[in-house]
Design a protein around this motif. Structure first.
Motif, short mmCIF file in Angstrom:
data_model
loop_
_atom_site.label_atom_id
_atom_site.label_comp_id
_atom_site.label_asym_id
_atom_site.label_seq_id
_atom_site.Cartn_x
_atom_site.Cartn_y
_atom_site.Cartn_z
N ARG A 1 -40.47 -27.52 -0.46
CA ARG A 1 -40.92 -26.94 0.81
C ARG A 1 -39.85 -26.05 1.40
N ARG A 2 -38.62 -26.56 1.47
CA ARG A 2 -37.51 -25.76 2.02
C ARG A 2 -37.26 -24.52 1.18
N THR A 3 -37.35 -24.68 -0.14
CA THR A 3 -37.13 -23.53 -1.03
C THR A 3 -38.17 -22.45 -0.79
N LEU A 4 -39.42 -22.83 -0.59
CA LEU A 4 -40.47 -21.85 -0.38
C LEU A 4 -40.31 -21.14 0.96
N ILE A 5 -39.86 -21.85 1.98
CA ILE A 5 -39.62 -21.21 3.27
C ILE A 5 -38.54 -20.14 3.13
N ALA A 6 -37.45 -20.48 2.45
CA ALA A 6 -36.38 -19.50 2.24
C ALA A 6 -36.84 -18.36 1.35
N GLN A 7 -37.62 -18.69 0.31
CA GLN A 7 -38.12 -17.64 -0.59
C GLN A 7 -39.03 -16.67 0.15
N GLY A 8 -39.88 -17.17 1.04
CA GLY A 8 -40.76 -16.28 1.79
C GLY A 8 -40.00 -15.30 2.66
N GLU A 9 -38.89 -15.75 3.24
CA GLU A 9 -38.09 -14.89 4.11
C GLU A 9 -37.33 -13.84 3.30
N VAL A 10 -36.68 -14.29 2.23
CA VAL A 10 -35.90 -13.36 1.40
C VAL A 10 -36.80 -12.36 0.69
N TYR B 1 -37.01 -14.86 -6.83
CA TYR B 1 -37.19 -15.59 -8.08
C TYR B 1 -37.17 -17.09 -7.83
N LEU B 2 -38.12 -17.80 -8.43
CA LEU B 2 -38.11 -19.26 -8.47
C LEU B 2 -37.77 -19.66 -9.90
N ARG B 3 -36.70 -20.41 -10.09
CA ARG B 3 -36.27 -20.77 -11.45
C ARG B 3 -36.10 -22.29 -11.55
N LEU B 4 -36.22 -22.79 -12.77
CA LEU B 4 -36.02 -24.20 -13.03
C LEU B 4 -34.54 -24.47 -13.28
N VAL B 5 -34.01 -25.49 -12.68
CA VAL B 5 -32.62 -25.91 -12.89
C VAL B 5 -32.59 -27.42 -13.05
N TRP B 6 -31.57 -27.91 -13.72
CA TRP B 6 -31.37 -29.35 -13.85
C TRP B 6 -29.88 -29.62 -13.99
N ASP B 7 -29.47 -30.76 -13.47
CA ASP B 7 -28.07 -31.17 -13.51
C ASP B 7 -28.05 -32.70 -13.48
N ASP B 8 -27.59 -33.30 -14.57
CA ASP B 8 -27.59 -34.76 -14.67
C ASP B 8 -26.74 -35.42 -13.60
N GLU B 9 -25.75 -34.71 -13.07
CA GLU B 9 -24.89 -35.29 -12.05
C GLU B 9 -25.56 -35.30 -10.67
N ILE B 10 -26.65 -34.55 -10.53
CA ILE B 10 -27.34 -34.47 -9.24
C ILE B 10 -28.68 -35.20 -9.28
N SER B 11 -29.44 -35.00 -10.34
CA SER B 11 -30.79 -35.59 -10.41
C SER B 11 -31.16 -35.80 -11.87
N ASP B 12 -32.01 -36.81 -12.10
CA ASP B 12 -32.49 -37.05 -13.46
C ASP B 12 -33.71 -36.21 -13.79
N ARG B 13 -34.17 -35.40 -12.83
CA ARG B 13 -35.32 -34.54 -13.03
C ARG B 13 -34.95 -33.08 -12.73
N PRO B 14 -35.64 -32.14 -13.32
CA PRO B 14 -35.42 -30.72 -12.95
C PRO B 14 -36.04 -30.44 -11.58
N TRP B 15 -35.60 -29.35 -10.98
CA TRP B 15 -36.17 -28.91 -9.71
C TRP B 15 -36.23 -27.39 -9.69
N ILE B 16 -36.77 -26.84 -8.63
CA ILE B 16 -36.98 -25.40 -8.51
C ILE B 16 -36.02 -24.84 -7.47
N SER B 17 -35.28 -23.80 -7.83
CA SER B 17 -34.32 -23.17 -6.92
C SER B 17 -34.70 -21.71 -6.70
N LEU B 18 -34.02 -21.09 -5.76
CA LEU B 18 -34.30 -19.71 -5.37
C LEU B 18 -33.16 -18.79 -5.78
N VAL B 19 -33.50 -17.61 -6.29
CA VAL B 19 -32.54 -16.55 -6.58
C VAL B 19 -33.01 -15.30 -5.86
N HIS B 20 -32.11 -14.64 -5.13
CA HIS B 20 -32.47 -13.45 -4.37
C HIS B 20 -32.63 -12.25 -5.30
#
Length: 521
Positions: free
Chosen positions: A128-137, A145-164
């Motif tokens: 939800r927060r990512t989409l709000i920021a994506q809509g503004e940018v 851009y919405l891209r998939l990222v994953w990091d074992d040190e942060i989460s055991d699942r992938p998530w969606i991040s924003l790139v300007h």
């Protein structure tokens, strides 16, 4: 296609596109210093933000001088301090665009219960927060851009991040189909040396590399493990997602008007500011002129120097009120030894000019003036009245919803495919299903008004339960509305079992509404 070769000019973006992105970024920042620096150094694209400097071209006549003399590019006269004012209208437009889309978060709808729970979890944990920021940018820079990222040190699942949009170099096929893209992040700057991390997305693959170069050149590849941010990354990794990309591009508009003739740029989209930069500059110039009138309108009493009191050696002279007097070398015997002086403040002229310019900028962006109205109160209005006042904004919102829906569906479906591939063995993957993105109505009547309307319809016996449920819950689909109707009828005792449809031929839930509405299928 591999990562860029050594010595590649950077960034690999057409100069016209790069210049527009830097202009829009400066307006979006709402920072007067950034605006001033951008327009004073507009011909040297790619330079780092720093203290603004006057340039000789700004003092020249002809075409060069005209191009350099934007309001924010004008040099500060010698002996004067810069007093330019900035109205952050561009930032307000970008924020309003995002609010129209995501003030009420969209719903990702699928049939499978487990998949629905996973998508709900994804929304609650950051999408939800990512989409709000994506809509503004996206509104500000023409896309995101919405891209998939994953990091074992942060989460055991992938998530969606924003790139300007100004941090990527996309490659399109057949006009608007994203074929590949390269993201870059500046890891360090030491003088003229710039260290960049490149992340290239291709169908079913991600490539990583670190380069040491300059502001205008990518330079040479260096070891990924030399930096904490990249030490755990693989130079290349195949992903079990077929020919899909682990990234989705969402343009702000279907056509980039000013870039149609640039190869590969048609699918980028355009900023809400495109074409309105001169009006945005004129608004700031008018506000600055208005405040200059305020400064010049300070009361002054001009008196002969002989009227001033000598305060002694080196102490100067004074009169009764130091705040309003101004000493002039006038003989005390003149006919008008004391003069009152105060300039007029042309507030009505400035206000009218600003309002006209603001309306042009808002209309250029595709919005109604009522969308940017104040919250000063007034009589309550219905959602229908609000939509009538903001019809242009609602049309623009509808166009953006179409673009957003496709991009969000693509990236969330890819995330489900990635999780179901076994790449993350410690998680319980949900079945893969492409979600339907349902945007909420951005303008709704309050529940009290809807309930009163439903009560009046009930009293007049002018609407069925189905109609009243659809009235109060227009954002629900037909299945949800039908389920709610059944629950209401059962709770109120108006739905009785139909013996004809029970037993072997029925499911035991069909029945007749007591109010005589006929059998429900």
């Amino acid at each position: 296609m591999p990562l860029p070769a050594k010595g590649t000019p950077w960034p690999p973006i057409h100069p016209a596109i790069r210049s527009d992105l830097e202009d829009w970024s400066a307006w979006y920042s709402a920072n007067p210093d950034r605006l001033s620096y951008r327009y004073r150094n507009r011909r040297s694209s790619g330079r780092r933000f720093g203290q603004p400097e006057n340039r000789p071209s700004q003092y020249r006549g002809g075409l060069v001088g005209t191009v350099a003399r934007w309001f924010w590019g004008e040099p500060t006269p010698t002996g004067e301090k810069r007093a330019n004012l900035h109205m952050p209208l561009a930032a307000d437009i970008a924020r309003t665009s995002s609010d129209l889309l995501f003030s009420e978060p969209p719903t990702l709808k699928v049939d499978n219960t487990a998949t629905q729970e996973r998508l709900q979890q994804l929304m609650e944990r950051g999408l939800r927060r990512t989409l709000i920021a994506q809509g503004e940018v996206t509104a500000a820079l023409g896309g995101g851009y919405l891209r998939l990222v994953w990091d074992d040190e942060i989460s055991d699942r992938p998530w969606i991040s924003l790139v300007h949009a100004d941090g990527a170099s996309p490659e399109f096929a057949h006009g608007d189909h994203l074929r590949a893209t390269t993201f870059w992040t500046v890891l360090a700057i030491d003088g003229q040396t710039v260290i960049r991390h490149l992340e290239r997305h291709e169908p079913g693959a991600i490539l990583h590399g670190v380069y040491e170069g300059t502001t205008e050149n990518l330079g040479k590849p260096i070891d990924l493990k030399a930096f904490d941010a990249t030490k755990n990354l693989l130079p290349a990794r195949q992903l079990p997602i077929g020919k899909r990309l682990a990234v989705s591009y969402i343009p702000n508009s279907m056509i980039a008007r000013d870039w149609r003739d640039i190869p590969g740029a048609a699918g980028l989209g355009a900023s809400d500011f495109q074409g309105a930069e001169t009006f945005l500059s004129a608004i700031d110039e008018t506000y600055t002129s208005w405040m200059r009138d305020v400064r010049l309108a300070k009361s002054r009493i001009i008196v002969p120097s002989g009227y001033l009191t000598n305060n002694g050696m080196g102490q100067g002279v004074s009169w009764e009120d130091r705040e309003v007097y101004a000493g002039m070398n006038i003989p005390p015997t003149s006919e008008h030894p004391i003069t009152l002086n105060q300039f007029a403040i042309r507030h009505e002229e400035h206000r009218a000019t600003i309002e006209d310019l603001v309306s042009k900028v808002i209309r250029n962006a595709g919005y109604s003036g009522g969308t940017f109205g104040d919250d000063s109160g007034g009589p309550a209005v219905t959602a229908t009245e609000i939509k009538a006042r903001t019809a242009r904004s609602m049309s623009t919102r509808a166009r953006k919803v179409e673009l957003e829906s496709v991009g969000i569906s693509d990236i969330t479906e890819t995330l489900l495919i990635l999780e179901a591939s076994g790449m993350f063995p410690g998680i319980r993957a949900a079945p893969v299903e492409r979600p339907e993105v349902r945007f909420q109505d951005s303008v709704q009547d309050d529940v009290k008004t809807l309930a009163e309307t439903a009560a009046l319809l009930q009293q007049a016996e002018a609407a069925s339960t189905e109609v009243k449920v659809a009235l109060i819950h227009p954002e629900w689909d037909k299945d949800d509305q039908a389920a709610e109707v059944d629950r209401i009828l059962k709770e109120t005792g108006r739905l009785v079992a139909d013996p004809v449809f029970t037993g072997a031929e029925g499911d035991g839930h069909a029945g007749f509404p007591i109010d005589g509405g006929g059998p429900r299928p």
